[in-house]
Design a protein around this motif. Sequence first.
Motif, PDB file in Angstrom:
ATOM      1  N   THR A   6      -4.693  25.806  68.394  1.00 41.47           N
ATOM      2  CA  THR A   6      -4.103  26.029  69.723  1.00 41.47           C
ATOM      3  C   THR A   6      -2.582  26.125  69.693  1.00 41.47           C
ATOM      4  OG1 THR A   6      -3.882  23.656  70.279  1.00 41.47           O
ATOM      5  CG2 THR A   6      -6.010  24.703  70.729  1.00 41.47           C
ATOM      6  N   PHE A   7      -1.967  25.931  68.529  1.00 42.69           N
ATOM      7  CA  PHE A   7      -0.504  25.962  68.478  1.00 42.69           C
ATOM      8  C   PHE A   7      -0.010  27.359  68.831  1.00 42.69           C
ATOM      9  CE2 PHE A   7       3.710  26.241  66.621  1.00 42.69           C
ATOM     10  CZ  PHE A   7       4.249  25.003  66.944  1.00 42.69           C
ATOM     11  N   PRO A   8       0.939  27.473  69.778  1.00 46.52           N
ATOM     12  CA  PRO A   8       1.390  28.803  70.231  1.00 46.52           C
ATOM     13  C   PRO A   8       2.260  29.501  69.192  1.00 46.52           C
ATOM     14  CG  PRO A   8       2.646  27.075  71.330  1.00 46.52           C
ATOM     15  CD  PRO A   8       1.598  26.374  70.515  1.00 46.52           C
ATOM     16  N   THR A   9       1.708  30.521  68.569  1.00 44.96           N
ATOM     17  CA  THR A   9       2.474  31.316  67.605  1.00 44.96           C
ATOM     18  C   THR A   9       2.489  32.768  68.050  1.00 44.96           C
ATOM     19  OG1 THR A   9       0.512  31.690  66.214  1.00 44.96           O
ATOM     20  CG2 THR A   9       1.944  29.816  65.656  1.00 44.96           C
ATOM     21  N   LEU A  10       3.464  33.491  67.544  1.00 45.67           N
ATOM     22  CA  LEU A  10       3.604  34.913  67.830  1.00 45.67           C
ATOM     23  C   LEU A  10       3.816  35.605  66.496  1.00 45.67           C
ATOM     24  CD1 LEU A  10       3.645  36.524  70.517  1.00 45.67           C
ATOM     25  CD2 LEU A  10       6.131  36.532  70.360  1.00 45.67           C
ATOM     26  N   GLY A  11       2.832  36.396  66.073  1.00 43.46           N
ATOM     27  CA  GLY A  11       2.901  37.076  64.780  1.00 43.46           C
ATOM     28  C   GLY A  11       4.065  38.045  64.703  1.00 43.46           C
ATOM     29  N   ALA A  42      12.199  24.340  63.661  1.00 39.48           N
ATOM     30  CA  ALA A  42      11.461  25.586  63.852  1.00 39.48           C
ATOM     31  C   ALA A  42      10.148  25.404  64.610  1.00 39.48           C
ATOM     32  CB  ALA A  42      11.219  26.274  62.505  1.00 39.48           C
ATOM     33  N   PRO A  43       9.337  24.382  64.330  1.00 42.80           N
ATOM     34  CA  PRO A  43       8.081  24.263  65.091  1.00 42.80           C
ATOM     35  C   PRO A  43       8.298  24.157  66.601  1.00 42.80           C
ATOM     36  CG  PRO A  43       7.957  22.925  63.114  1.00 42.80           C
ATOM     37  CD  PRO A  43       9.379  23.426  63.203  1.00 42.80           C
ATOM     38  N   GLN A  44       9.283  23.349  67.026  1.00 43.44           N
ATOM     39  CA  GLN A  44       9.556  23.222  68.457  1.00 43.44           C
ATOM     40  C   GLN A  44      10.055  24.535  69.037  1.00 43.44           C
ATOM     41  OE1 GLN A  44      11.053  19.042  69.791  1.00 43.44           O
ATOM     42  NE2 GLN A  44      12.229  19.516  67.961  1.00 43.44           N
ATOM     43  N   ASP A  45      10.988  25.180  68.339  1.00 47.03           N
ATOM     44  CA  ASP A  45      11.577  26.424  68.849  1.00 47.03           C
ATOM     45  C   ASP A  45      10.550  27.549  68.893  1.00 47.03           C
ATOM     46  OD1 ASP A  45      13.969  25.100  69.094  1.00 47.03           O
ATOM     47  OD2 ASP A  45      14.814  25.884  67.228  1.00 47.03           O
ATOM     48  N   GLY A  94      20.838  28.467  58.171  1.00 41.68           N
ATOM     49  CA  GLY A  94      19.667  28.337  59.012  1.00 41.68           C
ATOM     50  C   GLY A  94      18.576  29.322  58.629  1.00 41.68           C
ATOM     51  N   TYR A  95      17.567  29.385  59.469  1.00 42.13           N
ATOM     52  CA  TYR A  95      16.455  30.320  59.265  1.00 42.13           C
ATOM     53  C   TYR A  95      15.800  30.552  60.613  1.00 42.13           C
ATOM     54  CZ  TYR A  95      12.587  32.703  56.981  1.00 42.13           C
ATOM     55  OH  TYR A  95      11.691  33.660  56.567  1.00 42.13           O
ATOM     56  N   PRO A  96      15.441  31.816  60.930  1.00 43.36           N
ATOM     57  CA  PRO A  96      14.896  32.123  62.256  1.00 43.36           C
ATOM     58  C   PRO A  96      13.565  31.434  62.521  1.00 43.36           C
ATOM     59  CG  PRO A  96      14.727  34.026  60.794  1.00 43.36           C
ATOM     60  CD  PRO A  96      15.594  33.032  60.100  1.00 43.36           C
ATOM     61  N   ALA A  97      13.469  30.818  63.674  1.00 41.81           N
ATOM     62  CA  ALA A  97      12.259  30.066  64.023  1.00 41.81           C
ATOM     63  C   ALA A  97      11.075  30.967  64.318  1.00 41.81           C
ATOM     64  CB  ALA A  97      12.539  29.184  65.239  1.00 41.81           C
ATOM     65  N   MET A  98      11.311  32.241  64.633  1.00 46.18           N
ATOM     66  CA  MET A  98      10.223  33.105  65.059  1.00 46.18           C
ATOM     67  C   MET A  98       9.476  33.780  63.920  1.00 46.18           C
ATOM     68  SD  MET A  98       9.888  32.505  68.123  1.00 46.18           S
ATOM     69  CE  MET A  98       8.542  33.659  68.383  1.00 46.18           C
ATOM     70  N   ASP A  99       9.712  33.377  62.695  1.00 49.35           N
ATOM     71  CA  ASP A  99       8.960  33.926  61.562  1.00 49.35           C
ATOM     72  C   ASP A  99       7.635  33.172  61.449  1.00 49.35           C
ATOM     73  OD1 ASP A  99       7.956  34.899  59.176  1.00 49.35           O
ATOM     74  OD2 ASP A  99       9.909  34.916  58.176  1.00 49.35           O
ATOM     75  N   VAL A 110       8.262  23.494  77.465  1.00 48.46           N
ATOM     76  CA  VAL A 110       7.273  23.272  76.415  1.00 48.46           C
ATOM     77  C   VAL A 110       7.451  21.851  75.897  1.00 48.46           C
ATOM     78  CG1 VAL A 110       6.447  23.971  74.141  1.00 48.46           C
ATOM     79  CG2 VAL A 110       7.149  25.710  75.795  1.00 48.46           C
ATOM     80  N   ASP A 111       6.425  21.052  76.085  1.00 51.01           N
ATOM     81  CA  ASP A 111       6.457  19.643  75.683  1.00 51.01           C
ATOM     82  C   ASP A 111       5.855  19.515  74.289  1.00 51.01           C
ATOM     83  OD1 ASP A 111       6.267  16.937  75.337  1.00 51.01           O
ATOM     84  OD2 ASP A 111       5.145  16.543  77.174  1.00 51.01           O
ATOM     85  N   GLY A 112       6.735  19.342  73.305  1.00 52.19           N
ATOM     86  CA  GLY A 112       6.282  19.188  71.930  1.00 52.19           C
ATOM     87  C   GLY A 112       6.067  17.743  71.526  1.00 52.19           C
ATOM     88  N   GLY A 113       6.162  16.831  72.500  1.00 55.36           N
ATOM     89  CA  GLY A 113       5.897  15.438  72.212  1.00 55.36           C
ATOM     90  C   GLY A 113       7.124  14.601  71.921  1.00 55.36           C
TER      91      GLY A 113
END
Length: 376
Positions: free
Chosen positions: A216-221, A154-157, A193-198, A103-106
Amino acid sequence: MLQTSRKYQVCSFCVMDNRNPGVTFDERGQCVCCQEALKRKPYEWWPTNDGRRRLKEKVESIKREMAVRPYDVMIGLSGGVDSAYLAHFLKSQFDLRILAVHVDGGWNTEAAVRNIELLVRKLDIDLYTHVVEWQEMKDLQLAYLKASVVNQDAPQDHAFFSTLYRLSKRFGQRYFFSGVNFSGESVHVPGAGYPAMDARNLRAIHRAHGVGSLPTFPTLGPIQYLWMSRIRKSIEIFKPLNYLPYDKEDAKRELVATYGFVDYGAKHQESRFTKFYQEIYLPARYGFDKRRLHCSALIVAGQMARARALEELEQPLTTPEQAARDKRFVAKKLGISVADLDRFIGLPPVAHEDYANSQALYRANGLLRKILKVRS
């Protein structure tokens, strides 16, 4: 948060210190972090012939099960040592059909990009690259800096793991082999820390501080994530390096000799933003040097002497000149001034929980799983 109200102390076994309030010590002066890692060690790391046997049995079982699928396993490929060695090992030792995911986050370094190209070409494995739309990533990362929360990565992860779960469904894959390993990553600070998947937290931070939208940002609810990862378990995450006498320095030498692998610097610094986060943001904001986690994990693994770790920590994380260059790079890429970036770094820390989040849901799910496990 930086702890200033108690006498400074360093663990008598590893090199964790009490600048983080989650680091506490027993009467011997040993910290809770390495104590917990040492307890887990016999159950998470098997650097023996038995471990190799168990790994072989697992791989052979997966190959039989996935024979009708296009790939046996998925792996992440960041351009770093752990993921590169994992790809090398799985292909050279087991000839697995691998789908590598990047995943290329730039923020990729040139070295990371070159390493990925070298591995994919020489190993003849398929690579799926998801490029995150830069304006969305930039807007989200600026929102996180303005929010002043601890997990700036968190955004990258989140983008990586969301993409991973989506691809598992698309390609009918059930197994993700991770380069995460006990020998280099066993030590954690309780409550840090804090979990990135929230995803709810991510969206709340963006609503509060972002300026655009994230179409278009890939998120998972949270419901989807719990369903796929904890309930349906649509993908199993497996850590092969925990079944080997894995030593990162040995792995790096092998990669250099075999592929011309390019060393990119310290751990997880294949991302220019992560480099800034670890070398500048965390030390300035929290007085926290992430090298302590890595060195302490190596001490637990028996791969580094405490005296050597202390010597390494005496060396500066970066030089003033390099820090200035890194801040200029990050500021320019985010479209802000260095003065604005410094202002964000200097903001008072804010808890992730001050924004809407799904932690109550995750805790309830964890409690339910414990109850069901006990009853079964």
